[in-house]
Design a protein around this motif. Structure first.
Motif, short mmCIF file in Angstrom:
data_model
loop_
_atom_site.label_atom_id
_atom_site.label_comp_id
_atom_site.label_asym_id
_atom_site.label_seq_id
_atom_site.Cartn_x
_atom_site.Cartn_y
_atom_site.Cartn_z
N VAL A 264 28.38 -12.73 -10.78
CA VAL A 264 28.65 -12.18 -9.47
C VAL A 264 27.40 -11.59 -8.82
O VAL A 264 27.09 -11.85 -7.65
CB VAL A 264 29.75 -11.09 -9.55
CG1 VAL A 264 29.97 -10.45 -8.18
CG2 VAL A 264 31.04 -11.68 -10.07
N GLU A 265 26.67 -10.78 -9.57
CA GLU A 265 25.48 -10.14 -9.02
C GLU A 265 24.44 -11.17 -8.62
O GLU A 265 23.85 -11.09 -7.54
CB GLU A 265 24.89 -9.16 -10.04
CG GLU A 265 23.71 -8.36 -9.51
CD GLU A 265 23.16 -7.39 -10.54
OE1 GLU A 265 22.30 -6.58 -10.19
OE2 GLU A 265 23.59 -7.46 -11.71
N ALA A 266 24.21 -12.16 -9.49
CA ALA A 266 23.23 -13.20 -9.19
C ALA A 266 23.67 -14.03 -8.00
O ALA A 266 22.85 -14.41 -7.16
CB ALA A 266 23.03 -14.10 -10.42
N THR A 267 24.96 -14.32 -7.91
CA THR A 267 25.47 -15.11 -6.79
C THR A 267 25.32 -14.36 -5.48
O THR A 267 24.93 -14.93 -4.45
CB THR A 267 26.95 -15.47 -7.01
OG1 THR A 267 27.08 -16.23 -8.23
CG2 THR A 267 27.51 -16.28 -5.85
N SER A 268 25.60 -13.08 -5.49
CA SER A 268 25.47 -12.26 -4.29
C SER A 268 24.03 -12.25 -3.79
O SER A 268 23.77 -12.45 -2.61
CB SER A 268 25.94 -10.83 -4.57
OG SER A 268 25.75 -10.00 -3.44
N TYR A 269 23.10 -12.06 -4.71
CA TYR A 269 21.69 -12.03 -4.33
C TYR A 269 21.23 -13.40 -3.84
O TYR A 269 20.46 -13.51 -2.88
CB TYR A 269 20.85 -11.59 -5.54
CG TYR A 269 19.39 -11.32 -5.21
CD1 TYR A 269 19.00 -10.11 -4.66
CD2 TYR A 269 18.42 -12.29 -5.45
CE1 TYR A 269 17.66 -9.87 -4.36
CE2 TYR A 269 17.08 -12.06 -5.15
CZ TYR A 269 16.70 -10.83 -4.60
OH TYR A 269 15.39 -10.61 -4.29
N PHE A 270 21.73 -14.46 -4.48
CA PHE A 270 21.36 -15.82 -4.09
C PHE A 270 21.86 -16.14 -2.69
O PHE A 270 21.15 -16.76 -1.89
CB PHE A 270 21.95 -16.80 -5.10
CG PHE A 270 21.72 -18.24 -4.74
CD1 PHE A 270 20.48 -18.82 -4.93
CD2 PHE A 270 22.75 -19.01 -4.20
CE1 PHE A 270 20.25 -20.15 -4.59
CE2 PHE A 270 22.53 -20.33 -3.86
CZ PHE A 270 21.28 -20.90 -4.06
N LEU A 271 23.09 -15.73 -2.35
CA LEU A 271 23.62 -15.98 -1.01
C LEU A 271 22.83 -15.25 0.06
O LEU A 271 22.73 -15.70 1.20
CB LEU A 271 25.09 -15.57 -0.96
CG LEU A 271 26.08 -16.49 -1.67
CD1 LEU A 271 27.45 -15.85 -1.76
CD2 LEU A 271 26.16 -17.85 -0.98
N GLN A 272 22.25 -14.11 -0.33
CA GLN A 272 21.50 -13.31 0.63
C GLN A 272 20.07 -13.79 0.79
O GLN A 272 19.52 -13.79 1.91
CB GLN A 272 21.49 -11.85 0.19
CG GLN A 272 20.78 -10.91 1.16
CD GLN A 272 20.88 -9.45 0.74
OE1 GLN A 272 21.38 -9.16 -0.34
NE2 GLN A 272 20.42 -8.55 1.57
N THR A 273 19.45 -14.23 -0.30
CA THR A 273 18.02 -14.54 -0.26
C THR A 273 17.67 -15.99 -0.58
O THR A 273 16.55 -16.42 -0.31
CB THR A 273 17.26 -13.65 -1.27
OG1 THR A 273 17.66 -14.01 -2.61
CG2 THR A 273 17.57 -12.18 -1.03
N GLY A 274 18.61 -16.73 -1.20
CA GLY A 274 18.30 -18.08 -1.63
C GLY A 274 17.57 -18.11 -2.97
O GLY A 274 17.12 -19.18 -3.41
N GLN A 275 17.44 -16.96 -3.63
CA GLN A 275 16.77 -16.88 -4.92
C GLN A 275 17.60 -16.05 -5.88
O GLN A 275 18.55 -15.36 -5.49
CB GLN A 275 15.38 -16.23 -4.75
CG GLN A 275 14.46 -16.99 -3.81
CD GLN A 275 13.15 -16.25 -3.59
OE1 GLN A 275 13.04 -15.05 -3.89
NE2 GLN A 275 12.15 -16.95 -3.09
N ARG A 276 17.23 -16.11 -7.16
CA ARG A 276 17.93 -15.30 -8.16
C ARG A 276 17.30 -13.92 -8.26
O ARG A 276 16.10 -13.76 -8.08
CB ARG A 276 17.89 -15.98 -9.53
CG ARG A 276 18.98 -17.05 -9.71
CD ARG A 276 18.93 -17.59 -11.13
NE ARG A 276 19.11 -16.55 -12.13
CZ ARG A 276 20.29 -16.22 -12.67
NH1 ARG A 276 21.37 -16.84 -12.29
NH2 ARG A 276 20.36 -15.27 -13.58
#
Length: 320
Positions: A264-276
């Motif tokens: 969840v945390e990684a997905t949230s950051y990825f949706l926001q920035t396009g990175q892990r």
């Protein structure tokens, strides 16, 4: 090429009849209509095409005067639908233009969607026939609310089907390799694990995963409609939250979870920035194929690329 004298004739050979209020626009368009075989009505008649200039107040069903000019420019009779005006005098958006907007905006953050730069870029690219202001208004007022609608199901099998379909697209878009020997991902796990942990030792919670292990819950307590509904409800709430937070559709959220092993945390950051968040790359189709090989050297390369913990998570995620 010579201008067609049958430009404004219906398929049955009858002339198209147009009505346009007296004014400069009528003086400009009348010769074009008449030269193409059409007719102009003195008053609005049944069956006549009502023309109006973009921006002026017009009843629904009115057609932009740009229709006549565009037909003459292309030297062919065009369909009327793309030139229909709304009650506010704007060109109506077609289904194709709506689809183009959704595709162009997919994955963009809410800050960028709410600003001007993105829409000005789309206007310059000729994405639609509309101004950047009209495209932004169309997306924010009409298209975006549809994306926030949660999945209309609480059936766990349908939820799993959603992820299976998304995974098939993940496989086909990430690689052209043969994927017949790869098992489909049917649910999301996302629980943080170490390589030594087993499924029976895992515990799930809101702070660890958006997708509690359905199979694990079946082992720990009797199957019940209530518990199954709670699991699916939590999945829907998390996905709906990400759709609203990042202004993306269900497809984008699902793909993001697949690429980040359900974390969840990684997905949230990825949706926001396009990175892990941890700096490692997201998983691709090629990486999954490598992961299946019983080769220690290949496994070590993946560990060097993603880290031992992420490789362990991916293995457990694929087996869930």
């Amino acid at each position: 090429a010579a201008r067609s004298r049958s430009l404004f004739l219906w398929d049955d050979g009858h002339p198209m009849r147009f009505y346009l209020r007296p004014g400069l626009a009528k003086l400009r368009l009348a010769p074009l209509v008449l030269a193409g075989g059409g007719r102009l009505c003195r008053v609005q008649e049944p069956g006549a095409v009502l023309l109006a200039q973009p921006g002026e107040v017009a009843p629904d069903g009115a057609v932009s005067t740009e229709y006549v000019a565009e037909c003459v420019k292309r030297n062919q009779r065009l369909p009327l639908e793309p030139f229909l005006l709304t009650a506010r005098g704007r060109l109506a958006f077609t289904e194709a233009e709506d689809a183009a907007l959704l595709q162009a905006v997919r994955g963009q953050g809410m800050v960028r969607v709410s600003g001007r730069a993105l829409w000005i870029e789309l206007e310059r690219s000729g994405l639609t026939r509309h101004s950047w202001q009209a495209m932004r208004d169309r997306y924010l007022r009409h298209l975006l609310p549809r994306l926030w609608e949660p999945p209309q199901t609480e059936d766990p099998t349908q939820i799993r089907g959603l992820f299976a379909a998304a995974n098939r697209e993940f496989e086909s878009t990430e690689s052209e390799s043969d994927s017949s020997d790869v098992a489909e991902l049917s649910t999301q796990d996302g629980v943080r694990r170490s390589p030594g942990e087993t499924a029976s030792e895992l515990k799930t919670g809101p702070e660890d995963s958006a997708f509690p292990d359905i199979q694990l819950q079946r082992q720990e307590r009797p199957q019940s409609t209530c518990s199954s509904s709670n699991v699916v409800g939590q999945v829907i709430k998390t996905m709906e939250h990400f759709m609203e937070k990042f202004a993306v559709d269900l497809h984008t959220v699902t793909q993001a979870f697949l690429k980040n092993s359900g974390d969840v945390e990684a997905t949230s950051y990825f949706l926001q920035t396009g990175q892990r968040l941890d700096g490692y790359p997201v998983w691709s189709r090629e990486d999954d194929l490598e992961l299946q090989k019983d080769d220690e050297q290949v496994r070590n390369k993946l560990i060097a690329k993603f880290g031992a913990e992420n490789v362990a998570k991916r293995i457990m995620f694929r087996e869930s």
